[in-house]
Scaffold this active site. Structure first.
Site, PDB file in Angstrom:
ATOM      1  CD  GLU A  49      -1.138  17.849   6.094  1.00  0.00           C
ATOM      2  OE1 GLU A  49      -0.362  17.117   5.892  1.00  0.00           O
ATOM      3  OE2 GLU A  49      -0.795  18.984   6.190  1.00  0.00           O
ATOM      4  CD  GLU A  59      -2.239  20.325  10.278  1.00  0.00           C
ATOM      5  OE1 GLU A  59      -1.299  20.195  10.179  1.00  0.00           O
ATOM      6  OE2 GLU A  59      -2.909  19.184  10.215  1.00  0.00           O
TER       7      GLU A  59
HETATM    8  C1  GLA Z   1       0.614  17.998   8.606  1.00  0.00           C
HETATM    9  C2  GLA Z   1      -0.334  17.170   9.241  1.00  0.00           C
HETATM   10  C3  GLA Z   1      -0.303  17.272  10.805  1.00  0.00           C
HETATM   11  C4  GLA Z   1       0.985  17.239  11.307  1.00  0.00           C
HETATM   12  C5  GLA Z   1       1.637  18.219  10.909  1.00  0.00           C
HETATM   13  C6  GLA Z   1       3.161  18.511  11.403  1.00  0.00           C
HETATM   14  O1  GLA Z   1       0.287  19.270   8.397  1.00  0.00           O
HETATM   15  O2  GLA Z   1      -1.794  17.299   8.797  1.00  0.00           O
HETATM   16  O3  GLA Z   1      -1.214  16.125  11.291  1.00  0.00           O
HETATM   17  O4  GLA Z   1       1.810  16.097  11.072  1.00  0.00           O
HETATM   18  O5  GLA Z   1       1.693  18.111   9.601  1.00  0.00           O
HETATM   19  O6  GLA Z   1       3.842  17.431  11.216  1.00  0.00           O
END
Ligand code: GLA
Ligand code: ZN
Length: 656
Positions: free
Chosen positions: A142, A299
Site C-alpha cells: 500500500e 486483499e
Molecule cells: C491494508 C493492509 C493490510 C492490512 C489491512 C487491514 O489493506 O495492506 O496489511 O493492514 O489493511 O487492516
C-alpha cells in the site's frame, strides 16, 4: 481465475502452517501472499539472511497445490536498521520522526534505506526467483504519496523544483509568492507543506509537493521492479494499492508494474440513504482502467474490520462471496482474501480474517469455500474482457487540488464521478474509468467531471474527441486553475468556454442548501453544493434554475461543436437527475439501456468476442428478481433460466 488468502507464517508455528495448508487446500485456496512485512525474519541482522523458513512455507503450500505471491518486505524495515541509521525514518509534517515499530515508517527517498531495500530484494529474487511455486511478486505494501519532511526529501524536492522551473525566480512566479511575503530568496527557504492547516498554505506548493511525492513513490517502486527483473526477467510484478489520505497517482505508480492489485474492502453497512455511495464498482472500474487490463484483488474483505477504528459489523451472508464475484465482474482475475486467520497479536488483531481467533472454521470460511468452488467454474471467463462505450475521466491532480482547497461544504472530487458512474450502472452499462489523457476515440460517451487544474494534453484530448464527433459531459469547477494551481483570469470554464458554448457569469456555492432545476421536458430535480450561473453563447439550455436571483438561467447546457456535442452541468444534483440525464445521453448516443433493473442490481458484461457473459449482482439488502429477455444459461447453476431470483449480495452469471 484463482482465489487465495493473505497469510502471515511469521505469526504462526510450523505445525500450524501444515494444518493451515491442509485446511486451505480443502477450502479450495489456490494462492497465498506472504512476507510483505517479514523483513526482520528474513534479515535478522545486517547482511545475515534467513530464507529457509520461507522455503519451507512455499514448499508446504505448493505440495497441496497452492502457489505463492511473494512480498518484498520493504514496508517494515527491522529495528536494527533504524538503530544504525536513525535518519531513514520518515519525518511527519509536524517535523517529528515517525515512531518506529509501527509500519510504513521508512523514508522511501533515503539512499541508505534504498540500498538495503534493493539488497533484500536482490537476495530474495536470487533465492526464490527460479522457484516455480512463486507466481508473482508484490513490492512493498500500500505505497502512498508519503509526505516526508526529512532532510533528504527536502533536498530532493528542491532539486525537483529547480529541475521543473529552472530558477528561483520562476518558482516565485509559478507559486505566486508575492502573496503574504512568501517570496523565496534562497532555495533553502523552500519547505514541504507542514502540519499547519493546508488551507493556509500556498496551494501551488502543496500541489507540486504532491506531484513530487507521487513521482518519488513511483520511482521507488520502479527501482525495486527493475531489481527483481534483473535476476528474474519473467517475474510478474505488482504492488497493492488503495484510496487513502495520500492516495498515490495510480497511473504513475503502476507504469512499471506488470499488473494492478487493489485492496478491496467494500462496506458492510448498507446506508439507508440512497444518495450515499456504497457500491465498490466505481473503484473496481478505476483499477481496471489504470492499465486498461484485468487486475488482482490482493486483499479482499473477510470479516468485521477494525483495529484503527472501532469494529464494523460482520459481513452479511453472501457478502464475502458476492463482493468477490463483483470484483470479477469488473475485471479482477485473481482474488486473495485478507486474511486466512485473524491475528491474535499485534495492532491488527481485530481486523478479522476468514477464521476467528478461536481457530474454528465457521460461517465465513464456509462461504469463502463456496466462492472457491464457484471460481473453479469460471474458467470460461478467463479469456473475456470488458468493453465499454462510456468513459469517466479521473485525474489524480484534480482530486488532490480539490483536497487542498475544498470548494464548498459537502463537495468532494469523487462525488460527481460516482454519481455519473452509478447512473450508468443503473442501466447496466459497462463503464471505464480512465485518466484524461487516454485515447478517447472509441468511446461513444465521455464524462469529464471537474477538470479543475489545467493540463494541456488533457484539454487537447477532450477537444479532439468532440471535434471528431464524440459526446462529452463536463461539469462545474472545470478550467478553474492553471497547471500551477493558480486561478485562470478568465470567465469560467476558461479554456473550455468555446467547447461548451457557454460561460459562467457568476457562481453560487450553496453547500447543503437545496434548490431546484427543471430540465427541457419539465422534470424537476434537487440541486445543491454549487450553482454556476451560465450565459449561453452557442449552447442551448438543457435545464434551468428555479430559485434565487438566477431563476430561469441555464444550469445545464448542450452545445454542438464541430462534429460532436458538449454538455455542461453547472450544478450538483441528486441521483434522480443523473439517472434521467444518463438515460437521455445513452439514447442519443445509441448505447443500449437495460430498463427496470431493481435498485442495487449491478450488471456487467464480459465478452470473448463470441459469447457475452452477463453478471447480475444484487448489491442490496432486498431480494431481487430479474426477468431475462430470453432463456439464458447460468454458469453458476449450470442450468437455463429466464428469470433470476437473487438473494441479497448474490451473483448470477448468464451466457448470452
Ligand atoms: C491494508 C493492509 C493490510 C492490512 C489491512 C487491514 O489493506 O495492506 O496489511 O493492514 O489493511 O487492516
Ligand atoms: Zn524523507
Amino acid at each position: 481465475m484463482k482465489i487465495g488468502v493473505d497469510y502471515y507464517p511469521e505469526q504462526w508455528s510450523e505445525e500450524q502452517w501444515r494444518a493451515d495448508a491442509q485446511e486451505m487446500a480443502k477450502a479450495g485456496v489456490k494462492l497465498i501472499r506472504v512476507a510483505e512485512f517479514a523483513w526482520s525474519k528474513l534479515e535478522p541482522s545486517d547482511k545475515q539472511f534467513s530464507f529457509e523458513w520461507l522455503d519451507e512455507v512455499i514448499k508446504t503450500f505448493s505440495q497441496v497445490g497452492i502457489g505463492t505471491v511473494l512480498g518484498i518486505p520493504t514496508n517494515c524495515p527491522p529495528l536494527w536498521m533504524y538503530q544504525q541509521y536513525p535518519d531513514i525514518v520518515r519525518v511527519g509534517p509536524d517535523g517529528n520522526r515517525i515512531q518506529t515499530g509501527i509500519r510504513g515508517h521508512r523514508c522511501i527517498n533515503s539512499p541508505v534505506f534504498m540500498g538495503y531495500a534493493k539488497r533484500i530484494t536482490e537476495q530474495m529474487v536470487r533465492h526464490f526467483g527460479a522457484n516455480p511455486a512463486v507466481v508473482a511478486w508484490q513490492i512493498d505494501n500500500e505505497l502512498e504519496a508519503y509526505p516526508c519532511s526529512c532532510e533528504v526529501c527536502k533536498a530532493k524536492f528542491r532539486d525537483w523544483l529547480i529541475d521543473k522551473y529552472d530558477s528561483l525566480e520562476n518558482i516565485n512566479a509559478a507559486f505566486g509568492t508575492s502573496v503574504w511575503s512568501g517570496e523565496y530568496s534562497d532555495i533553502l527557504q523552500i519547505e514541504p507543506p507542514t502540519a499547519y492547516p493546508q488551507a493556509w498554505q500556498n496551494p501551488s506548493l502543496c500541489l507540486d509537493h504532491y506531484r513530487f511525492t507521487c513521482e518519488s513513490v513511483a520511482e521507488y517502486a520502479k527501482e525495486l521492479a527493475l531489481t527483481i527483473r534483473r535476476d528474474a526477467p519473467k517475474a510478474k510484478i505488482t504492488t497493492n494499492t488503495w484510496f487513502c489520505e495520500n492516495t498515490p497517482d495510480f497511473y504513475k505508480l503502476f507504469e512499471y508494474m506488470d499488473f494492478v492489485s487493489y485492496d478491496n474492502y467494500p462496506t458492510v453497512s448498507i446506508p439507508k440513504d440512497k444518495e450515499e455511495f456504497y457500491s465498490h464498482a466505481f473503484h473496481l472500474d478505476l483499477m481496471r482502467g489504470i492499465k486498461e487490463d484485468k487486475f488482482w484483488i490482493m486483499e479482499q474483505l473477510s470479516g468485521p474490520t477494525g483495529s484503527w477504528a472501532p469494529m464494523s459489523p460482520t459481513p452479511r451472508p453472501e457478502m464475502i462471496k458476492g463482493y468477490s464475484l463483483q470484483a470479477i465482474a469488473h475485471g479482477a482475475d485473481n482474488i486473495l482474501h485478507f486474511r486466512w486467520k485473524t491475528a491474535t497479536k499485534g495492532a491488527e488483531m481485530f481486523w478479522h480474517g476468514l477464521i476467528d481467533h478461536s481457530g474454528v472454521p465457521g460461517r465465513r470460511l464456509f462461504e469463502f469455500s463456496e466462492l472457491c468452488k464457484t471460481a473453479a467454474k469460471l474458467s470460461v471467463i478467463d479469456t473475456t474482457e470488458i468493453i465499454s462505450e462510456i468513459a469517466i475521466l479521473y485525474s489524480p491532480d484534480d482530486a488532490y487540488a480539490m483536497k487542498i482547497q475544498p470548494q464548498v461544504e459537502g463537495m468532494y472530487y469523487l462525488e460527481q464521478l460516482r454519481y455519473f458512474h452509478s447512473a450508468f450502472m443503473h442501466y447496466g452499462a459497462n463503464i471505464d474509468v480512465i485518466p484524461p489523457t487516454r485515447d478517447l476515440s472509441h468511446y461513444k460517451l465521455v464524462i469529464a467531471p471537474t477538470m479543475f487544474v489545467y493540463d494541456k494534453a488533457a484539454a487537447e484530448n477532450i477537444y479532439r474527441y468532440v471535434i471528431n464527433g464524440g459526446t462529452l459531459v463536463m461539469t462545474n469547477r472545470s478550467g478553474v486553475k492553471d497547471s500551477n494551481n493558480n486561478c485562470i483570469p478568465d470567465a469560467l470554464p476558461t479554456v473550455f468556454k468555446e467547447l461548451i458554448g457557454a460561460e459562467v457569469t457568476e457562481y453560487d456555492p450553496i453547500g447543503s442548501r437545496e434548490q431546484t432545476i427543471t430540465d427541457f421536458a419539465g422534470n424537476k430535480f434537487t440541486c445543491r453544493r454549487w450553482c454556476d450561473v451560465l450565459n449561453v453563447t452557442t449552447a442551448k439550455a438543457y435545464a434551468q434554475y428555479e430559485d434565487n436571483f438566477y431563476r430561469a438561467c441555464p444550469a445545464v447546457t448542450m452545445n454542438r461543436y464541430c462534429s460532436g456535442v458538449a454538455y455542461y452541468v453547472g450544478t450538483v444534483c441528486k441521483s434522480d437527475f443523473y439517472e434521467s440525464f444518463a438515460g437521455n445521453l445513452m439514447r442519443q448516443t445509441g448505447i443500449p439501456r437495460l430498463k427496470g433493473l431493481p435498485r442495487g442490481v449491478e450488471v456487467t458484461t464480459r465478452t470473448n468476442g463470441l459469447d457475452d457473459y452477463i453478471f447480475f449482482f444484487n448489491n442490496s439488502e432486498e431480494d431481487a428478481t430479474i426477468t431475462l429477455p430470453k432463456a439464458m444459461y447460468s454458469i453458476i447453476d449450470s442450468s437455463g433460466k429466464d428469470k433470476l431470483v437473487l438473494k441479497p449480495f448474490e451473483m448470477d452469471i448468464v451466457r448470452k
